[in-house]
Design a protein around this motif. Structure first.
Motif, PDB file in Angstrom:
ATOM      1  N   ARG A 157       0.741  -1.291   0.010  1.00  0.00           N
ATOM      2  CA  ARG A 157       0.032  -0.076   0.088  1.00  0.00           C
ATOM      3  C   ARG A 157       0.807   1.415  -0.125  1.00  0.00           C
ATOM      4  O   ARG A 157       0.491   2.164  -0.888  1.00  0.00           O
ATOM      5  CB  ARG A 157      -1.031   0.038   1.213  1.00  0.00           C
ATOM      6  N   HIS A 158       1.942   1.304   0.699  1.00  0.00           N
ATOM      7  CA  HIS A 158       2.776   2.305   0.711  1.00  0.00           C
ATOM      8  C   HIS A 158       3.554   2.715  -0.699  1.00  0.00           C
ATOM      9  O   HIS A 158       3.433   3.905  -1.135  1.00  0.00           O
ATOM     10  CB  HIS A 158       4.006   2.070   1.670  1.00  0.00           C
ATOM     11  N   TYR A 159       4.106   1.607  -1.506  1.00  0.00           N
ATOM     12  CA  TYR A 159       4.422   2.044  -2.455  1.00  0.00           C
ATOM     13  C   TYR A 159       3.632   2.462  -3.596  1.00  0.00           C
ATOM     14  O   TYR A 159       3.672   3.047  -4.604  1.00  0.00           O
ATOM     15  CB  TYR A 159       5.134   0.629  -3.278  1.00  0.00           C
ATOM     16  N   ARG A 160       2.266   1.943  -3.426  1.00  0.00           N
ATOM     17  CA  ARG A 160       1.036   2.121  -4.422  1.00  0.00           C
ATOM     18  C   ARG A 160       0.823   3.588  -4.084  1.00  0.00           C
ATOM     19  O   ARG A 160       0.363   4.428  -5.258  1.00  0.00           O
ATOM     20  CB  ARG A 160      -0.196   1.223  -4.098  1.00  0.00           C
ATOM     21  N   ARG A 161       0.598   4.158  -2.941  1.00  0.00           N
ATOM     22  CA  ARG A 161       0.242   5.481  -2.805  1.00  0.00           C
ATOM     23  C   ARG A 161       1.459   6.407  -3.244  1.00  0.00           C
ATOM     24  O   ARG A 161       1.081   7.418  -3.908  1.00  0.00           O
ATOM     25  CB  ARG A 161       0.225   5.747  -1.156  1.00  0.00           C
ATOM     26  N   ILE A 162       2.741   5.964  -3.158  1.00  0.00           N
ATOM     27  CA  ILE A 162       3.541   6.619  -3.831  1.00  0.00           C
ATOM     28  C   ILE A 162       3.565   6.859  -5.323  1.00  0.00           C
ATOM     29  O   ILE A 162       3.704   7.939  -5.749  1.00  0.00           O
ATOM     30  CB  ILE A 162       5.120   6.038  -3.492  1.00  0.00           C
ATOM     31  N   HIS A 163       3.098   5.765  -5.772  1.00  0.00           N
ATOM     32  CA  HIS A 163       3.050   5.563  -7.381  1.00  0.00           C
ATOM     33  C   HIS A 163       1.769   6.602  -7.690  1.00  0.00           C
ATOM     34  O   HIS A 163       2.091   7.326  -8.613  1.00  0.00           O
ATOM     35  CB  HIS A 163       2.786   4.178  -7.807  1.00  0.00           C
ATOM     36  N   LEU A 164       0.832   6.416  -7.106  1.00  0.00           N
ATOM     37  CA  LEU A 164      -0.396   7.348  -7.332  1.00  0.00           C
ATOM     38  C   LEU A 164      -0.040   8.723  -7.196  1.00  0.00           C
ATOM     39  O   LEU A 164      -0.428   9.659  -7.957  1.00  0.00           O
ATOM     40  CB  LEU A 164      -1.510   6.569  -6.469  1.00  0.00           C
ATOM     41  N   ARG A 214       5.403   1.152  -8.480  1.00  0.00           N
ATOM     42  CA  ARG A 214       4.259   0.380  -8.860  1.00  0.00           C
ATOM     43  C   ARG A 214       4.514  -1.164  -9.065  1.00  0.00           C
ATOM     44  O   ARG A 214       3.815  -2.038  -8.563  1.00  0.00           O
ATOM     45  CB  ARG A 214       3.739   0.754 -10.311  1.00  0.00           C
ATOM     46  N   GLU A 215       5.860  -1.230  -9.674  1.00  0.00           N
ATOM     47  CA  GLU A 215       6.444  -2.838  -9.554  1.00  0.00           C
ATOM     48  C   GLU A 215       6.503  -3.312  -8.280  1.00  0.00           C
ATOM     49  O   GLU A 215       6.273  -4.615  -8.059  1.00  0.00           O
ATOM     50  CB  GLU A 215       7.445  -2.811 -10.482  1.00  0.00           C
ATOM     51  N   ARG A 216       7.113  -2.666  -7.269  1.00  0.00           N
ATOM     52  CA  ARG A 216       7.239  -2.880  -5.838  1.00  0.00           C
ATOM     53  C   ARG A 216       5.918  -3.410  -5.275  1.00  0.00           C
ATOM     54  O   ARG A 216       5.856  -4.187  -4.590  1.00  0.00           O
ATOM     55  CB  ARG A 216       8.038  -1.816  -5.228  1.00  0.00           C
ATOM     56  N   ALA A 217       5.050  -2.605  -5.405  1.00  0.00           N
ATOM     57  CA  ALA A 217       3.732  -2.701  -4.792  1.00  0.00           C
ATOM     58  C   ALA A 217       2.957  -4.125  -5.351  1.00  0.00           C
ATOM     59  O   ALA A 217       2.353  -4.537  -4.643  1.00  0.00           O
ATOM     60  CB  ALA A 217       2.781  -1.491  -5.159  1.00  0.00           C
ATOM     61  N   PHE A 218       3.097  -4.051  -6.850  1.00  0.00           N
ATOM     62  CA  PHE A 218       2.670  -5.390  -7.347  1.00  0.00           C
ATOM     63  C   PHE A 218       3.217  -6.423  -6.783  1.00  0.00           C
ATOM     64  O   PHE A 218       2.774  -7.727  -6.460  1.00  0.00           O
ATOM     65  CB  PHE A 218       2.643  -5.303  -8.784  1.00  0.00           C
TER      66      PHE A 218
END
Length: 282
Positions: A157-164, A214-218
């Motif tokens: 979730r952390h990396y997804r928020r950063i990506h967004l 994004r790749e890290r979150a996935f």
């Protein structure tokens, strides 16, 4: 009779290991607190001297023949006053023999680190001496997995928020460049805004391509889902953990989860490599 003897022994082993872990956690927290105390004790005089020196330097080089602006005097005066008060309070807490505010006052950090090293060594020796059988360790490993799954999902979730955040900032900055360019003709009044927006777009694009949140979150979410799937299969006794031997199911489960975690670490290492290095590895 054997069970009645083993239960107290297992309880003693658990209590002993818990006691060692509490001691290690307490020492780690004490080291953090002591590090903050030392930084505050020796950092506040430096802040005070820096503020006074900057204040005097501005007076000499900018306002030698005139009065210093009131805002400048107020800012530097407040900074110097509060940093000086903080230093006095910390010095009293550190060197006073009557007050006992700080737990580890006058204790060097190296001494606390030595105590932590010895506590960790005692924990290792105690764990080695009281090592439970493999089946018990595998069962305990299974019980710890929910925390690991929660950690993986939290990082995802952390990396997804950063990506967004980076994507939305990129969208807004890219659109703002066109809007500002179209609004001002000639664009001279908005040159600073265009430079800032262009710089933002360049930095975000480069950061997104390098860190790849994004790749890290996935990958983190995929690993968490896979571990949870295997944990559910073990709990329900379905394939591939549907054999009659609980020992065999636990051993296979632990092996599978460790393979998933090793694969996740390998993916993280690949993402940390430059793009050219990844292509060579592939």
């Amino acid at each position: 009779m054997a069970d009645s003897v083993s239960i107290p022994s297992d309880s003693l082993t658990t209590d002993s290991l818990i006691r060692h872990r509490r001691e290690i956690a307490d020492l780690k927290q004490r080291i953090k607190n002591r590090r903050l105390q030392v930084v505050g004790l020796y950092g506040t005089p430096f802040i005070t001297l820096t503020a006074l020196s900057t204040w005097a330097g501005l007076k000499v080089f900018l306002w030698l023949d005139s009065n210093t602006p009131g805002a400048i005097d107020t800012i530097f005066g407040v900074v110097a006053f509060f940093s000086g008060v903080a230093f006095v309070a910390q010095a009293v807490a550190e060197f006073s023999t009557e007050l006992n505010v700080w737990r580890d006052r006058r204790t060097p950090l190296r001494e606390l680190k030595l105590e932590l090293s010895l506590a960790e060594e005692r924990h290792i020796l105690e764990a080695r001496r009281r090592t439970p059988p493999p089946m018990d360790r595998q069962a305990s490993y299974k019980e710890r997995l929910p925390d690991e799954i929660a950690r993986l999902r939290k990082e995802s979730r952390h990396y997804r928020r950063i990506h967004l955040f980076m994507q939305w900032l990129l969208f807004i900055s890219s659109a703002a460049i066109s809007a500002v360019t179209a609004w001002y003709d000639p664009p001279q009044p908005a040159k600073g805004a265009l430079i800032a927006l262009g710089f933002t777009v360049t930095v975000i694009t480069a950061a997104a391509g390098y860190f790849r949140p994004r790749e890290r979150a996935f990958n983190l979410q995929l690993t968490a889902d896979s571990i949870e799937q295997h944990a559910t299969a073990l709990e329900l006794g379905i394939s591939p953990y549907n054999t009659d031997e609980e020992r065999r199911n636990l051993a296979q489960f632990a092996t599978t989860v460790e393979e998933l975690r090793a694969e996740q670490r390998m993916k993280e290492q690949q993402l940390d490599q430059p793009q050219q290095g990844q292509q060579q590895v592939i």
